[in-house]
Scaffold this active site. Structure first.
Site, short mmCIF file in Angstrom:
data_model
loop_
_atom_site.label_atom_id
_atom_site.label_comp_id
_atom_site.label_asym_id
_atom_site.label_seq_id
_atom_site.Cartn_x
_atom_site.Cartn_y
_atom_site.Cartn_z
N SER A 288 3.73 -2.63 -11.96
CA SER A 288 2.56 -2.42 -12.82
C SER A 288 1.74 -3.69 -13.07
O SER A 288 1.20 -3.89 -14.15
CB SER A 288 2.97 -1.78 -14.15
N GLU B 69 11.51 -6.71 -9.06
CA GLU B 69 10.78 -5.49 -9.40
C GLU B 69 11.67 -4.59 -10.25
O GLU B 69 12.44 -3.78 -9.71
CB GLU B 69 10.38 -4.75 -8.12
N GLY C 232 1.48 -2.91 -6.26
CA GLY C 232 1.40 -1.59 -5.63
C GLY C 232 0.03 -0.97 -5.87
O GLY C 232 -0.94 -1.27 -5.19
N GLY C 233 -0.05 -0.11 -6.87
CA GLY C 233 -1.26 0.66 -7.15
C GLY C 233 -2.54 -0.17 -7.16
O GLY C 233 -3.56 0.23 -6.58
N GLU D 129 11.91 1.99 -3.79
CA GLU D 129 11.68 3.35 -3.29
C GLU D 129 12.52 3.63 -2.06
O GLU D 129 12.96 4.76 -1.83
CB GLU D 129 10.17 3.55 -3.02
N HIS E 57 12.79 -2.43 -0.91
CA HIS E 57 11.96 -1.92 -2.01
C HIS E 57 12.73 -0.80 -2.73
O HIS E 57 13.45 -0.02 -2.09
CB HIS E 57 10.63 -1.39 -1.46
N TRP F 268 0.83 -1.23 0.00
CA TRP F 268 0.00 0.00 0.00
C TRP F 268 0.85 1.27 0.00
O TRP F 268 0.32 2.36 -0.14
CB TRP F 268 -0.93 0.02 1.22
N LYS F 269 2.15 1.12 0.21
CA LYS F 269 3.05 2.28 0.26
C LYS F 269 2.53 3.31 1.28
O LYS F 269 2.01 2.92 2.31
CB LYS F 269 3.22 2.87 -1.15
N GLY G 13 5.02 1.58 -10.94
CA GLY G 13 4.17 2.77 -10.98
C GLY G 13 4.15 3.47 -12.32
O GLY G 13 3.68 4.60 -12.43
P1 PGA Z 1 3.06 -0.81 -8.83
O1 PGA Z 1 4.09 -0.94 -7.62
O2 PGA Z 1 2.26 -2.09 -8.89
O3 PGA Z 1 2.22 0.38 -8.50
O4 PGA Z 1 3.87 -0.62 -10.09
C1 PGA Z 1 4.74 -2.15 -7.34
C2 PGA Z 1 5.63 -1.99 -6.14
O5 PGA Z 1 6.24 -0.93 -5.99
O6 PGA Z 1 5.75 -2.91 -5.30
#
Ligand code: PGA
Length: 231
Positions: free
Chosen positions: A189, A153, A210-211, A85, A83, A7-8, A159
């Protein structure tokens, strides 16, 4: 098959409603990785809950961090580490990621350790070297631990809506397993529309979403695709 929703720094769906809907899906281990403030509610709702990071010390003067024993006391079952990020915006190094993973595993948490190359690294032909280095450090610290799951990833796919092709994901996953033989989730994605073909690949053992994990319907539909892919 594992489907983990990251969920970030978003509130995410209502944990109880999500748990109710997930109860109807068999054959997949669904995991949620909410922000810290939602951990307790997710645990209480009966969701398999992972934190988005974990520190290597059990306690100490580490402002902004959380330890494995603290997560365990809350009923949290595991943590993401490494991750992209975290690596990109918070300067996490391969060594720090591996230490986090080792401490979490030693404490009895599950770990999803993320690896992946940037667009630049892929374009310059360095993808395998990057993965080799990231995985070598994790392997050195953690060994082939039963609690360890990896996530491939590619940073350029996170994203961006630019998902890896199933062939490309399969190739990367097989390469990763040749270096560290643990289940490998694909992330970047993943959406209801592309999940089935990615999850059909023999070395894609699940997804890190993620999203699309922020809406119950889209997360459910990816979980269902995962369940169908191995039935
Ligand atoms: P995303 O993110 O599905 O929004 O591309 C994946 C993630 O960062 O784990």
């Amino acid at each position: 098959m594992i489907v983990a929703g990251n969920w970030k720094m978003f509130a995410g769906p209502d944990p109880r409603m999500l748990a109710e809907r997930l109860a109807g899906v068999d054959g997949v281990d669904a995991i949620v990785c909410p922000p810290y403030t939602e951990l307790a509610a997710c645990v209480e709702a009966g969701l398999t809950t992972y934190a988005q990071n974990v520190h290597w010390e059990p306690e100490g003067a580490y402002t902004g961090e959380i330890s494995a024993p603290m997560l365990l006391a809350l009923g949290v079952r595991g943590a993401l580490v490494g991750h992209s990020e975290r690596r990109q915006y918070f300067g996490e190094t391969d060594a720090a990621v591996a230490r986090r993973a080792r401490a979490a595993l030693a404490a009895g948490l599950g770990v999803i350790a993320c690896v992946g190359e940037t667009q630049e690294e892929r374009d310059s032909g360095d993808m395998e070297t990057v993965l080799r280095v990231q995985l070598a450090v994790i392997r050195e610290e953690c060994g082939i631990d039963d609690g360890l799951v990896l996530a491939y990833e590619p940073v350029w796919a996170i994203g961006t809506g630019q998902v890896a092709t199933p062939e490309l994901a399969q190739e990367a996953h097989a390469f990763i397993k040749s270096l560290l033989d643990r289940p490998v989730l694909y992330g970047g994605s993943v959406k209801p529309g592309n999940a089935a073909e990615l999850l059909a690949q023999p070395d894609v053992d699940g997804a890190l979403v993620g999203g699309a994990s922020l809406e119950i319907d889209s997360f459910l539909s990816i979980c269902e695709a995962a369940a169908r892919s191995r039935s």
